[in-house]
Write a protein that holds these residues in place. Sequence first.
Motif, short mmCIF file in Angstrom:
data_model
loop_
_atom_site.label_atom_id
_atom_site.label_comp_id
_atom_site.label_asym_id
_atom_site.label_seq_id
_atom_site.Cartn_x
_atom_site.Cartn_y
_atom_site.Cartn_z
N VAL A 230 0.87 -1.17 0.00
CA VAL A 230 0.00 0.00 0.00
C VAL A 230 0.90 1.23 0.00
CG1 VAL A 230 -1.81 1.25 1.21
CG2 VAL A 230 -1.79 -1.25 1.23
N ALA A 231 0.91 1.92 -1.12
CA ALA A 231 1.73 3.14 -1.25
C ALA A 231 0.81 4.23 -1.77
CB ALA A 231 2.90 2.88 -2.19
N THR A 232 -0.28 4.39 -1.05
CA THR A 232 -1.39 5.21 -1.53
C THR A 232 -1.26 6.67 -1.12
OG1 THR A 232 -2.54 4.32 0.38
CG2 THR A 232 -3.11 3.40 -1.75
N GLY A 233 -0.19 7.02 -0.40
CA GLY A 233 0.02 8.42 -0.07
C GLY A 233 -0.91 8.90 1.01
N SER A 234 -1.21 10.19 0.96
CA SER A 234 -2.02 10.78 2.02
C SER A 234 -2.84 11.92 1.46
CB SER A 234 -1.12 11.25 3.16
OG SER A 234 -0.04 11.98 2.63
N TYR A 235 -3.86 12.27 2.21
CA TYR A 235 -4.72 13.40 1.85
C TYR A 235 -4.26 14.62 2.62
CZ TYR A 235 -8.04 9.56 0.89
OH TYR A 235 -8.66 8.42 0.46
N GLU A 236 -4.06 15.73 1.94
CA GLU A 236 -3.79 16.95 2.68
C GLU A 236 -5.07 17.36 3.40
OE1 GLU A 236 -1.57 19.96 0.63
OE2 GLU A 236 -0.91 20.70 2.59
N GLN A 237 -4.91 18.01 4.54
CA GLN A 237 -6.06 18.35 5.38
C GLN A 237 -6.27 19.86 5.40
OE1 GLN A 237 -8.08 15.85 7.16
NE2 GLN A 237 -7.06 14.94 5.38
N PRO A 238 -7.51 20.30 5.59
CA PRO A 238 -7.79 21.74 5.52
C PRO A 238 -7.47 22.46 6.83
CG PRO A 238 -9.83 20.56 5.89
CD PRO A 238 -8.75 19.52 5.75
N LEU A 239 -7.10 23.71 6.69
CA LEU A 239 -7.06 24.63 7.83
C LEU A 239 -8.49 25.15 7.98
CD1 LEU A 239 -5.38 26.33 9.89
CD2 LEU A 239 -5.08 28.02 8.05
N VAL A 240 -8.98 25.13 9.23
CA VAL A 240 -10.38 25.52 9.44
C VAL A 240 -10.43 26.95 9.97
CG1 VAL A 240 -12.54 24.94 10.57
CG2 VAL A 240 -10.97 23.12 9.87
N PHE A 241 -11.01 27.81 9.17
CA PHE A 241 -11.18 29.22 9.57
C PHE A 241 -12.42 29.74 8.87
CE2 PHE A 241 -8.28 28.97 5.95
CZ PHE A 241 -8.81 29.89 5.04
N ARG A 242 -12.88 30.91 9.25
CA ARG A 242 -14.10 31.44 8.65
C ARG A 242 -13.91 31.66 7.15
NH1 ARG A 242 -18.94 33.94 8.97
NH2 ARG A 242 -19.22 35.95 7.93
N ASN A 243 -14.88 31.19 6.40
CA ASN A 243 -14.88 31.30 4.94
C ASN A 243 -13.73 30.52 4.29
OD1 ASN A 243 -17.20 32.82 4.83
ND2 ASN A 243 -16.11 34.78 4.92
N ASN A 244 -13.37 29.40 4.95
CA ASN A 244 -12.29 28.58 4.37
C ASN A 244 -12.75 27.79 3.16
OD1 ASN A 244 -13.94 26.85 5.84
ND2 ASN A 244 -12.25 25.55 6.55
N ASP A 245 -13.97 28.07 2.71
CA ASP A 245 -14.49 27.36 1.53
C ASP A 245 -14.54 28.26 0.30
OD1 ASP A 245 -16.50 29.03 2.56
OD2 ASP A 245 -18.09 27.79 1.67
N LEU A 246 -14.08 29.48 0.41
CA LEU A 246 -14.20 30.38 -0.75
C LEU A 246 -13.33 29.91 -1.91
CD1 LEU A 246 -14.09 33.94 0.89
CD2 LEU A 246 -16.08 32.63 0.12
N PRO A 247 -13.81 30.10 -3.14
CA PRO A 247 -12.95 29.79 -4.29
C PRO A 247 -11.65 30.57 -4.18
CG PRO A 247 -15.22 30.13 -5.00
CD PRO A 247 -15.16 30.52 -3.54
N GLY A 248 -10.57 29.87 -4.27
CA GLY A 248 -9.26 30.51 -4.09
C GLY A 248 -8.56 30.04 -2.83
#
Lengths: 984, 100, 233
Positions: free
Chosen positions: A271-289
């Motif tokens: 299994v050499a499937t790598g990893s998922y990068e994880q999000p930083l959680v802050f207000r409006n962390n979902d905006l495009p960009g």
Amino acid sequence: MSANNRLPSPRGLLVDRNEPVEFTFDGKKRVGLKGDTITSALWADGVKTLSRSFKYHRPRATLSAAGHDANSLVQIGDEPSVVADSRVIEPGMVVEAQNVVGSLDHDRAQMLDKFGKFMPVGFYYKTFFRPKGAWKYWEPIIRRMAGLGKIDLDAPHGYFDKQYLWADVCVVGGGPAGMSAALEAAETTDDIEVILVEENPEIGGSLTYARFDAEGKRAAAERENLISAVRAKSNIRILEGAYCNGWFTDHFLPVIQGNRMFKLRAKAVVVATGSYEQPLVFRNNDLPGVLYGSAAQRLMNRYGAKPGERAVVATSNADGYATALDLIESGVEVACIADLNAERPRHDLADAVADHGVPISLGATVYEAIGKPHLNGIESARVAKIVGEGRVADRHDVFDCDTIISSIGWQPTANLIWHAGGKTPYNDATSMFDIAEMPDGMHAAGSVAGCFLIDTVIEQGRAAGWSAAKDAGFSKGTMPSVRNDKGEMGQNHPWPMFEHAKGKDFIDFDEDLQIHDLNNAVAEGYAHIELMKRFSTCGMGPSQGRHSWLNAIRLNAKANGLSVNEAGMTTQRPPYTAEKIGVLAGRSFEPKRMTSMHHRHAEAGAAMMLAGLWYRPEVYGAGSDRVAAIHGEARNVRENVGLIDVSTLGGLEIRGPDAAEMMERMYTWAYKKQQVGRARYTLMTDMTGVITDDGVACRFDDNHFYVTATTSGVDGVYKEMLFWNAQWRLKVDVTNVTGAYSGVNIAGPKSREVLAKLTDEDVSAEGFPYMGVRMATVAGIPCRMLRVGFVGELGFEIHCPAHSGEALWDAIMEAGAEHGIKPFGVECQRLLRLEKGHIIVSQDTDGLTNPLEADMDWALAKKRPFYIGKRSIDIRREHLDRKLVGFELEGGEAATLPKECHLVIKDGDIAGRVTSCSFSPTLGKAIGLAYVELDQAEPGSSFQVRIDSGHVSGRKVKMDLDNLVTCKVVPLPFYDPENARQEM
Amino acid sequence: MKIMPCPLNGERNISEFAYGGEVLDLPAPDCDDETWIDFVYLENNTAGVVREWWYHTPTAYWFIAERDTRTDEILKTYPANEVFKDRVDFAAPEAPAAKE
Amino acid sequence: MPDAISPTDLVRRSNLYRVSTGLGASWADVNGFACPADYGDAAGEASAAAHLGIADLTALPRAGYKGWDMAGWTASQGVDLPDPNQARPQSDGTLACRLSGGELLLLSDDGAASATIDKLADAWTMEDAVCYPVPRSDTNARIAITGASVPHMMAKMCGIDLRAHRFDNHRIAQTSVARMNAILIRNDRGDTYALDMVLDSASIVYMWECLTDAMAEFDGRAVGLDAVRALAG
């Protein structure tokens, strides 16, 4: 609006700048390059927003550029929820946004964003259940609003199939670790077979986008080196654009590539499937960009798409600095680095960034993004000092920017390890999951195993490949050594979540879940991790927790005052990612068996029906009046002569000195005294005394019985006989000859005349009496002739070698033509046998019927010590509570017929059920069989059956207890009780 | 998909096989009702190593497997005649079943 | 040259004969049983047989014996018995396929004559029998699947690794093919990889459809008995 955000070479490894590809998105023409994904093509063309979010309809763009979020799901024609991050564009492709009311740019449902505080976690459960019936009203509205993508019910069935594959070693993941593992395994010997599975269109993994050194040369060098080495090995098969969607017992791996699923059986797995990068959680962390560092690197280095013009980078590890260097070299201004750590990192990447004059703010984070008016982009980022876990100072700096990059940690893509039962406890020192116990024959390497230094990754890959080869039986030398430093310290920030008073600090982008939603779930009592997941739906969206689950567990642990390990993990099961139903269905093999006479039935206009796997003629030439056709066939049998194909009947040869002994153990009746040349009824019961099959036994020799069985029962009967004789060790051989014989039953008063034309055998009443059996030649074909019948007329069953069946059918039809012979089907046979009161096992019996209930005490041997089921029947004899009886209805042809399974009602309660019912044209009345209670079973008494409205023509009748018909119990058989006709 | 090592056919996908229940001794035909009902209806449901009947459908072949129900590990498989060596008869109603 | 025959001229017919007729078969009379001799394209069939061809050989003679002392009796009749799940050619070309300790399947060679089958049929009697004949000629159909692409095509229908280096010549796999039970016997013709599939005679149309579908990507095609015979040289 169109823009050209395309970076010059060498960025854009996977795109061909000489081959533009035109496609449309949301109705507008767009141009990308060959090799672009939908996401990268649109990004380079100035389009970031791909979809609207699930609950609040906020504009969403790619976050991971790797499909680790639902933001990038789009519709292509009739195919919903396509991952735009990974689907490569094709000329003329028509791509539509999903979850949009109106258009992507002007989604009329965006007002939902403003009502966010009125839509708390569990909103649907709490709101729409009252008053009773309210959900019925709301459900279609909510479903219309909530669904992802459109299903086209008229979409043509695509062609999907499956193929088995075999490998000694399967390596999942074609990055530096996987390629190294494949090479090491392949180098053990030329005989070893290695399969390397890579999700992306080409192998390379992080070497196609990540940066490992300040100069930015290492990745390219390793990539060229490893890819050429792997491609040069003839014993490595590379499956690109293929994903391994699960691990199943004994290393059985479904690997999906396009419309084909490979069912790969490996001896060992890396299994050499790598990893998922994880999000930083802050207000409006979902905006495009707002992008992960790896997403920005993917856009730049794989596709040559410039992430933005001005970026703020929030990071806690070297990856953030590496990304900053890539950004700077790509002409993106880096306004600030907010390093969540208090101390300046000690690596040359940070030094290089500082050399570019980028301000580095230590112990700080982005805690809010300020959006553009319609939230379809970023205007600025607010950066503040961290003053505690999840808390920032009041004072903040504002940086104008259109891009916010975060690199704060990774979650191992350990799905296959979890499927296989591996254990991955949380390490509080590194804030990541460690691999603690690997399942047998499985090895991990690379970032899935918490390894982030390229040298170590390659060495670890080598070691894993060596170990897997050894597990597969290919041993060479000693295990390659692996240096100690994996570079995992500092990769993950322990608490990358900064709750904002105004919310919109998203943990789960698929489900629009914010920090307070999860805290509220715990506060409302859904404290356990499994309950929190289901109540909040965190991790239940298309990305299945890939970006949300690590943070969700941390939040749950904290809210419950537990450690992350104490909070625990939810169970991970296949599939790893979304898969099409068509892929699961594959080629959908549906075996069918056809008798040798099959085409003669079709030519005679038969409607065919399925009986088990067999096709059987149901009724011939029915046209518009099926009942008339069945009755016509019945009349021809009763008055003339008919022919039915009985090839599907089961046939078993029981041969050997113990043949009769075997018969007496398997069947309820007596066979040792049966004469050679005679047939006898057979009734089989199971150990509980329940009827399982019936037929006739033909004794052709002292040591030879030929036994028929029901079409669908014969395989079970055969299996059961072999099962018992594996224990009894009798001198007997049992052979299933069902397929070897075709058969017909020629029945009716003129059947003897017809048959006499075709055989030299004496078929007279004296020469060939009822229940006689003969080996004889019919129409020149060696046959077994049985004077048995199911329909109650003079009749002969003729079994011939299967490949001669059509010739036999033709000969009998030709000989019978002058006598008016006609074929008859299964429906007619069912009617005729009902007139004779014969049961059909599994129609007139059920999973509990014993022979006593079916009034077949006559077929039970009383003195024998044993047959299968005997003891249970003896016990049941004292506990009978129902009986199968014959009944008739008043009213002749106009009688209202109960259907099979209509209930016998007595004093308002269920007392039994109808098993067969038909109008008998021979008798001019409706007849049937039903289970009734014992006090209803005497001939002359009557009982009531509740019928449904469908059976009362021209009148709509409510389904209630009043809709009863009265049935009169009569003795069986209904027709020819002296059996004069079948014995003539 | 689990692999079953078949004594006749070697390693095969478990989908080629049917389970036939635990290997049990058939009670004597004249045993008491309780014994018979226990045999017919009740499963031992052992947590541990059990002997089971398995049937390879394409070859109509019954054999015996020893399986640990706690781990689902198949420890060994062998032909039925390693256990059932002798002919079984049901001589008279009062005689016990001959096997064991 | 004899007059062309039609399968319905003969009493014994493969259940596939309409399909074969539709594909343009010319027929040979094999012991009173119609067999597709060719499909009118000798060169095309020869080339397909080498890389992927399927042939209905149901007409060729088959026999079976099964019982507690099959081994003793057939050996006493001169059969050179292989181990279970192995096949062994006899001196007359008949392929003796041992399906289990107590069961034998006999297939004639492509020449369609088998002295072994005839001899055993003459010798067997019910009296004192220790094994019994199995009517393999009618229980089963037989399809030869020939050519280098066979293992890859079969991997779409069957879970056994049939590749040449993993499945030796004259090995037998009794398994599930396209969800039907079937006996697969590796039986190379000359240097060409070949399988003989012995299957339920009532399912040959279904199996033929599955094979036709599976072999499309490999450019496989139906070939006649002549093309199969030619492989052996």
